[in-house]
Design an enzyme around this catalytic site. Structure first.
Site, mmCIF file in Angstrom:
data_model
loop_
_atom_site.group_PDB
_atom_site.id
_atom_site.type_symbol
_atom_site.label_atom_id
_atom_site.label_comp_id
_atom_site.label_asym_id
_atom_site.label_seq_id
_atom_site.Cartn_x
_atom_site.Cartn_y
_atom_site.Cartn_z
ATOM 1 N N PRO A 89 -2.596 3.182 7.969
ATOM 2 C CG PRO A 89 -3.979 3.192 5.812
ATOM 3 C CD PRO A 89 -3.578 2.198 7.179
ATOM 4 C CD GLU A 116 -12.598 -0.576 3.846
ATOM 5 O OE1 GLU A 116 -12.648 0.492 3.748
ATOM 6 O OE2 GLU A 116 -12.086 -1.505 2.921
ATOM 7 N NE ARG A 154 20.236 -2.214 7.541
ATOM 8 C CZ ARG A 154 20.596 -0.867 7.292
ATOM 9 N NH1 ARG A 154 20.216 0.045 7.949
ATOM 10 N NH2 ARG A 154 21.982 -1.001 6.741
ATOM 11 C CG ASP A 169 23.032 3.231 6.725
ATOM 12 O OD1 ASP A 169 23.698 3.161 5.639
ATOM 13 O OD2 ASP A 169 22.261 2.193 6.987
#
Ligand code: ADE
Length: 256
Positions: A89, A116, A154, A169
């Site tokens: 993160p 953690e 993809r 896209d």
């Protein structure tokens, strides 16, 4: 494209690598997806790869030694120079631009964390590409690795059967998708917009683009500002008609 995933839960990737579009790409050899158990590089007979954090506190930390050994062994076996992505993160936030960047590579090693976090020395020593899939905290990097692999795979030529669905896209780059409809033509009194059944390709293209612009201006004005520079003149005019786009003053940064 070759992905090598290092995880303490290799079993999570079984159905992922053998199902659907990705499964077909793996079968055909367009995508090579290998999964490795980090515990195979543990330096103890209990195959333990985590330990308590120095300084105290809750949770366990993934040790540096097994992760370093795993990545170095995979690197030494490689014929090319793979990119090592570490899922955390704390990384740069994954988006379509990062997906495109990774899709241009031949070989990516993906290191999944648990507990953690990682011992900081892994990042100091390996200098990996630290990537987060969003501003939330998962139990580990495995689901994040699947998100990354699916979004990147993809984009690789030959993975998606109909290449138009990928080029569409990029045609609407920086826009949310337009609404889609399929049979039946009416559901509980809600009908498919007539234009989509008209057969007028140019009118349909324009309607879809307008709906994509409308959705982006109303739902994600932040995307409009971030992507203003890549929008075509046609898109910019539509954005203005829906009341969006960067504010027009002589100090505004995005070019107009
Ligand atoms: N591991 C835990 N949370 C994560 C996130 N948001 N992105 C990538 N890896 C993670």
């Amino acid at each position: 494209m070759h992905f090598e995933i290092v995880t303490i839960f290799p079993e999570l990737f079984g159905p992922f690598r053998s199902t659907g579009i990705l499964g077909k790409a793996v079968d055909r050899g367009t995508v090579r997806l290998e999964v490795f158990d980090l515990r195979d590089w543990a330096d103890n007979k209990w195959r333990q790869v985590d330990d308590e954090p120095y300084g105290g506190g809750a949770g366990m930390v993934l040790q540096a030694t097994p992760a370093l050994a795993a990545v170095r062994e995979l690197e030494s076996r490689a014929v090319d120079k793979p990119r090592t992505v570490m899922l955390t993160p704390r990384g740069r936030v994954f988006d379509q631009a990062v997906a495109r960047e990774l899709a241009a590579l031949d070989h990516v090693i993906v290191l999944c964390g648990r507990y953690e976090g990682f011992d900081e020395r892994i990042a100091h020593i390996l200098k990996p590409d630290e990537v987060s899939i969003g501003d939330f905290v998962l139990g580990g990097g495995e689901v994040a690795a699947m998100v990354l692999v699916e979004a990147v795979a993809r984009l690789i030529e030959g993975v998606v059967g109909d290449p138009d669905s990928v080029t569409d896209d990029s045609f609407t780059e920086g826009l949310l998708d337009h609404p889609c409809y399929t049979r039946p033509p009416e559901v509980e009194g809600h009908e498919v917009p007539d234009i989509l059944r008209s057969g007028h390709h140019e009118a349909i293209r324009r309607w879809r683009l307008e709906r994509a612009v409308e959705a982006t201006v109303t739902r994600r004005p932040d995307l409009v500002n971030d992507n203003w520079d890549v929008y075509s003149e046609e898109v910019r005019l539509m954005v203005r008609r829906f009341g969006g786009g960067p504010r027009r003053n002589r100090h505004s940064t995005p070019s107009e």
